[in-house]
Scaffold this active site. Structure first.
Site, PDB file in Angstrom:
ATOM      1  N   TYR A   1     -13.059 -40.301   3.728  1.00 21.65           N
ATOM      2  CA  TYR A   1     -12.741 -39.680   5.027  1.00 21.65           C
ATOM      3  C   TYR A   1     -13.996 -39.588   5.902  1.00 21.65           C
ATOM      4  CZ  TYR A   1     -11.143 -35.873   8.191  1.00 21.65           C
ATOM      5  OH  TYR A   1     -10.813 -35.092   9.281  1.00 21.65           O
TER       6      TYR A   1
HETATM    7  N1  LIG Z   1      -7.635 -29.869  11.246  1.00 22.77           N
HETATM    8  C1  LIG Z   1      -8.951 -29.940  11.212  1.00 22.77           C
HETATM    9  O1  LIG Z   1      -9.623 -28.985  10.822  1.00 22.77           O
HETATM   10  C2  LIG Z   1      -9.675 -31.180  11.682  1.00 22.77           C
HETATM   11  C3  LIG Z   1     -11.069 -31.157  11.721  1.00 22.77           C
HETATM   12  C4  LIG Z   1     -11.755 -32.270  12.145  1.00 22.77           C
HETATM   13  C5  LIG Z   1     -11.070 -33.409  12.519  1.00 22.77           C
HETATM   14  N2  LIG Z   1      -9.717 -33.410  12.492  1.00 22.77           N
HETATM   15  C6  LIG Z   1      -9.049 -34.643  12.903  1.00 22.77           C
HETATM   16  O2  LIG Z   1      -8.090 -34.383  13.900  1.00 22.77           O
HETATM   17  C7  LIG Z   1      -6.955 -35.238  13.729  1.00 22.77           C
HETATM   18  C8  LIG Z   1      -5.690 -34.420  13.549  1.00 22.77           C
HETATM   19  O3  LIG Z   1      -5.916 -33.484  12.519  1.00 22.77           O
HETATM   20  P1  LIG Z   1      -4.772 -32.656  11.823  1.00 22.77           P
HETATM   21  O4  LIG Z   1      -5.463 -31.576  11.046  1.00 22.77           O
HETATM   22  O5  LIG Z   1      -3.701 -32.314  12.785  1.00 22.77           O
HETATM   23  O6  LIG Z   1      -4.259 -33.772  10.775  1.00 22.77           O
HETATM   24  P2  LIG Z   1      -3.002 -33.715   9.803  1.00 22.77           P
HETATM   25  O7  LIG Z   1      -3.433 -34.297   8.525  1.00 22.77           O
HETATM   26  O8  LIG Z   1      -2.431 -32.344   9.732  1.00 22.77           O
HETATM   27  O9  LIG Z   1      -1.987 -34.593  10.633  1.00 22.77           O
HETATM   28  C9  LIG Z   1      -2.128 -35.947  10.829  1.00 22.77           C
HETATM   29  C10 LIG Z   1      -0.759 -36.536  11.119  1.00 22.77           C
HETATM   30  O10 LIG Z   1      -0.809 -37.857  10.623  1.00 22.77           O
HETATM   31  C11 LIG Z   1       0.379 -38.120   9.904  1.00 22.77           C
HETATM   32  N3  LIG Z   1       0.113 -39.154   8.891  1.00 22.77           N
HETATM   33  C12 LIG Z   1      -0.590 -39.039   7.739  1.00 22.77           C
HETATM   34  N4  LIG Z   1      -0.593 -40.211   7.088  1.00 22.77           N
HETATM   35  C13 LIG Z   1       0.110 -41.105   7.837  1.00 22.77           C
HETATM   36  C14 LIG Z   1       0.441 -42.476   7.704  1.00 22.77           C
HETATM   37  N5  LIG Z   1       0.064 -43.193   6.635  1.00 22.77           N
HETATM   38  N6  LIG Z   1       1.168 -43.062   8.694  1.00 22.77           N
HETATM   39  C15 LIG Z   1       1.551 -42.355   9.778  1.00 22.77           C
HETATM   40  N7  LIG Z   1       1.285 -41.053   9.950  1.00 22.77           N
HETATM   41  C16 LIG Z   1       0.564 -40.425   8.991  1.00 22.77           C
HETATM   42  C17 LIG Z   1       0.779 -36.811   9.284  1.00 22.77           C
HETATM   43  O11 LIG Z   1       2.163 -36.785   8.969  1.00 22.77           O
HETATM   44  C18 LIG Z   1       0.394 -35.830  10.382  1.00 22.77           C
HETATM   45  O12 LIG Z   1       1.485 -35.609  11.286  1.00 22.77           O
HETATM   46  C19 LIG Z   1      -7.266 -36.107  12.524  1.00 22.77           C
HETATM   47  O13 LIG Z   1      -7.847 -37.317  12.946  1.00 22.77           O
HETATM   48  C20 LIG Z   1      -8.279 -35.283  11.756  1.00 22.77           C
HETATM   49  O14 LIG Z   1      -9.117 -36.062  10.925  1.00 22.77           O
HETATM   50  C21 LIG Z   1      -8.993 -32.323  12.068  1.00 22.77           C
END
Ligand SMILES: NC(=O)c1ccc[n+]([C@@H]2O[C@H](COP(=O)([O-])OP(=O)(O)OC[C@H]3O[C@@H](n4cnc5c(N)ncnc54)[C@H](O)[C@@H]3O)[C@@H](O)[C@H]2O)c1
Length: 249
Positions: free
Chosen positions: A156
């Site tokens: 990641y």
């Molecule tokens: N939540 C945090 O603390 C955080 C921190 C830093 C960065 N981010 C980044 O922000 C973005 C959103 O974060 P989040 O926490 O909402 O992520 P999450 O993991 O909760 O959601 C991501 C979405 O992607 C979908 N998904 C996962 N695998 C998939 C696949 N193979 N095909 C299609 N869809 C798929 C999931 O169903 C989900 O709706 C991401 O890029 C994450 O890396 C999040």
């Protein structure tokens, strides 16, 4: 419901969001809908995606982004239904933990195929449409973990660092077509998934000691930054990475 700034230029814009069914992606979908934009999103989560689309009128297609051919054909389909793509938000990710010493090749590849590859190929696909329209904005979700590098997220972290380099490269390559490319790097954002899996009370206490602002960062905070980077208000900004973490300095 989103109650932030209004960007009149976003009304009617065609927006595509990957991984838009839950978490930050869902907040981004809702924020663009509240601006009057036409939104299409894709996600592997059929149920959550269907519910969100029914709620706010966005167009939804179920898709596993690990299948790049399927990803490209779903993007083409949503683009056709929206009547183009002006804004692409590369949001999809999976932050499952693993041990770097024993992570096998298949798991490594699968991780990058969710966390890195779709940024390249969704952007390439959207570029074709943006080029023909003479403008576009791409916003890529990276993470402060690209820099902090927690030990149980080797693939990641690598993907998220790659996204920053890719953001700069595509900004350089595609500026000539009027296409801007920026990255957003959130700190810990309180989503249902984070609360269910990783964000314990102890972990949150530790986190609060490390950040200047003693408050939670919520999905809407990130969505507001994405709106700004998508609108003409940021028309001179490209190739940048914006950290939104409450000041972990
Ligand atoms: N939540 C945090 O603390 C955080 C921190 C830093 C960065 N981010 C980044 O922000 C973005 C959103 O974060 P989040 O926490 O909402 O992520 P999450 O993991 O909760 O959601 C991501 C979405 O992607 C979908 N998904 C996962 N695998 C998939 C696949 N193979 N095909 C299609 N869809 C798929 C999931 O169903 C989900 O709706 C991401 O890029 C994450 O890396 C999040």
């Amino acid at each position: 419901m989103h109650h932030g700034a209004k960007y009149p230029d976003l009304a009617g814009q065609k927006v595509l969001v990957t991984g838009g069914a839950t978490g930050i992606g869902a907040a981004i979908v809702a924020a663009f809908r509240a601006q009057g934009a036409e939104v299409g999103f894709l996600d592997i989560d059929d149920k959550a995606g269907g519910l969100l689309a029914a709620e706010n009128g966005a167009k939804f297609r179920v898709c596993d982004v690990c299948d790049v051919r399927a990803l490209c054909s779903v993007i083409d389909d949503l683009s056709e239904r929206l009547g183009g793509i002006d804004i692409l938000v590369n949001n999809v990710a999976n932050d499952e933990r693993h041990d770097a010493a024993s992570l096998g090749w298949d798991a490594w590849r699968r991780n990058l195929s969710v966390n890195l590859d779709p940024v390249m190929f969704a952007s390439q696909r959207a570029l074709q449409v943006m080029k023909s329209r003479g403008a576009g904005s791409i916003v890529n979700l990276s993470s402060i973990n690209a820099i902090l590098a927690p030990e149980d997220l080797a693939a990641y972290n690598t993907a998220k660092a790659g996204i920053i380099a890719l953001t700069k490269t595509l900004a350089r390559a595609w500026g000539q077509f009027g296409v801007r490319v920026n990255a957003v790097s959130p700190g810990w954002v309180v989503t249902e998934r984070q609360l269910a899996l990783w964000l314990s009370a102890d972990a949150e206490r530790d986190w609060m000691k490390q950040v200047a602002l003693k408050r939670r960062i919520v999905p809407g905070d990130v969505a507001r930054l994405v709106l700004f980077l998508s609108s003409n208000e940021s028309s001179a900004i490209t190739g940048q990475n914006f950290v939104i973490d409450g000041g972990r300095i």
